[in-house]
Scaffold this motif. Structure first.
Motif, short mmCIF file in Angstrom:
data_model
loop_
_atom_site.label_atom_id
_atom_site.label_comp_id
_atom_site.label_asym_id
_atom_site.label_seq_id
_atom_site.Cartn_x
_atom_site.Cartn_y
_atom_site.Cartn_z
N ALA A 177 41.39 13.74 32.68
CA ALA A 177 40.53 14.30 31.62
C ALA A 177 39.50 13.26 31.16
O ALA A 177 38.34 13.61 30.90
CB ALA A 177 41.38 14.77 30.46
N GLU A 178 39.91 12.00 31.06
CA GLU A 178 38.99 10.93 30.66
C GLU A 178 37.88 10.73 31.69
O GLU A 178 36.75 10.45 31.33
CB GLU A 178 39.75 9.62 30.46
CG GLU A 178 40.65 9.61 29.24
CD GLU A 178 41.57 8.40 29.19
OE1 GLU A 178 41.46 7.51 30.09
OE2 GLU A 178 42.39 8.34 28.27
N GLU A 179 38.23 10.86 32.96
CA GLU A 179 37.24 10.66 34.02
C GLU A 179 36.36 11.88 34.26
O GLU A 179 35.39 11.80 34.99
CB GLU A 179 37.95 10.26 35.32
CG GLU A 179 38.57 8.88 35.23
CD GLU A 179 39.17 8.42 36.54
OE1 GLU A 179 38.88 9.03 37.59
OE2 GLU A 179 39.93 7.44 36.52
N ASN A 180 36.72 13.02 33.65
CA ASN A 180 35.94 14.25 33.80
C ASN A 180 35.70 14.85 32.41
O ASN A 180 36.30 15.87 32.05
CB ASN A 180 36.69 15.25 34.68
CG ASN A 180 36.85 14.73 36.09
OD1 ASN A 180 35.90 14.74 36.86
ND2 ASN A 180 38.03 14.23 36.41
N PRO A 181 34.80 14.24 31.62
CA PRO A 181 34.59 14.69 30.24
C PRO A 181 34.04 16.12 30.13
O PRO A 181 34.15 16.73 29.07
CB PRO A 181 33.61 13.67 29.67
CG PRO A 181 32.97 13.03 30.85
CD PRO A 181 33.95 13.12 31.97
N HIS A 182 33.49 16.65 31.22
CA HIS A 182 32.98 18.01 31.19
C HIS A 182 34.10 19.06 31.25
O HIS A 182 33.85 20.24 31.04
CB HIS A 182 31.98 18.23 32.33
CG HIS A 182 32.59 18.04 33.69
ND1 HIS A 182 32.86 16.78 34.21
CD2 HIS A 182 32.99 18.93 34.63
CE1 HIS A 182 33.40 16.92 35.41
NE2 HIS A 182 33.49 18.21 35.69
N THR A 202 37.93 20.42 29.86
CA THR A 202 38.83 20.30 28.72
C THR A 202 40.19 19.81 29.22
O THR A 202 40.51 19.90 30.41
CB THR A 202 39.03 21.66 28.01
OG1 THR A 202 39.70 22.55 28.90
CG2 THR A 202 37.70 22.25 27.57
N LEU A 203 40.98 19.29 28.30
CA LEU A 203 42.32 18.81 28.65
C LEU A 203 43.15 19.95 29.22
O LEU A 203 43.91 19.76 30.17
CB LEU A 203 43.00 18.22 27.40
CG LEU A 203 44.31 17.50 27.63
CD1 LEU A 203 44.12 16.31 28.55
CD2 LEU A 203 44.92 17.06 26.31
N ARG A 204 43.00 21.14 28.66
CA ARG A 204 43.73 22.31 29.15
C ARG A 204 43.34 22.66 30.59
O ARG A 204 44.20 23.01 31.40
CB ARG A 204 43.48 23.51 28.23
CG ARG A 204 44.15 24.77 28.72
CD ARG A 204 44.10 25.85 27.69
NE ARG A 204 45.26 25.66 26.85
CZ ARG A 204 45.40 26.11 25.63
NH1 ARG A 204 44.43 26.78 25.07
NH2 ARG A 204 46.49 25.91 24.95
N ASP A 205 42.04 22.55 30.91
CA ASP A 205 41.59 22.83 32.28
C ASP A 205 42.16 21.81 33.27
O ASP A 205 42.60 22.18 34.35
CB ASP A 205 40.06 22.82 32.36
CG ASP A 205 39.43 24.02 31.67
OD1 ASP A 205 40.14 25.03 31.48
OD2 ASP A 205 38.24 23.92 31.31
N VAL A 206 42.14 20.55 32.90
CA VAL A 206 42.67 19.50 33.76
C VAL A 206 44.17 19.72 33.97
O VAL A 206 44.68 19.59 35.09
CB VAL A 206 42.40 18.10 33.17
CG1 VAL A 206 43.10 17.02 33.98
CG2 VAL A 206 40.91 17.83 33.11
N GLU A 207 44.88 20.06 32.90
CA GLU A 207 46.32 20.31 33.01
C GLU A 207 46.59 21.47 33.95
O GLU A 207 47.50 21.43 34.78
CB GLU A 207 46.89 20.62 31.62
CG GLU A 207 48.38 20.80 31.61
CD GLU A 207 48.93 20.99 30.22
OE1 GLU A 207 50.17 21.06 30.10
OE2 GLU A 207 48.15 21.09 29.25
#
Length: 93
Positions: A11-16, A18-23
């Motif tokens: 999530a930190e490396e892809n700020p575009h 959301t945390l929910r999307d990365v999860e």
């Protein structure tokens, strides 16, 4: 590293995203690997390694406490073989 740390790092490396999307992406990847292995397929991630399933035949075992012979049933176990790039990086090459 645990799953939540992996999600946080991604999530930190892809700020575009959301945390929910990365999860959701991380969970989907893990689920697909598990599903493929459950079907007996091999999952190869080039440069990282390969996940596969190995079959262990039924055998005669021993209860370590009593020494009594017990029958161990056939089972399938996950197996990971590291890729060349991962091995080289771990060895500082």
């Amino acid at each position: 590293m645990i799953r939540s740390e992996l999600i946080q790092k991604a999530a930190e490396e892809n700020p575009h995203l959301t945390l929910r999307d990365v999860e959701r992406v991380v969970n989907t990847i893990f689920e697909e690997i598990v599903d493929a292995m459950c079907q007996g397929n091999r999952v190869e991630l080039r440069g990282f390694g390969a996940f596969s399933v190995k079959k262990r035949d039924a055998r005669q075992g021993r209860n370590p406490r009593t020494g009594e012979a017990v029958q161990v049933e056939e089972k399938h176990v996950p197996f990971f073989k590291a890729g060349k790039l991962l091995r080289d990086r771990l060895n500082g090459e």
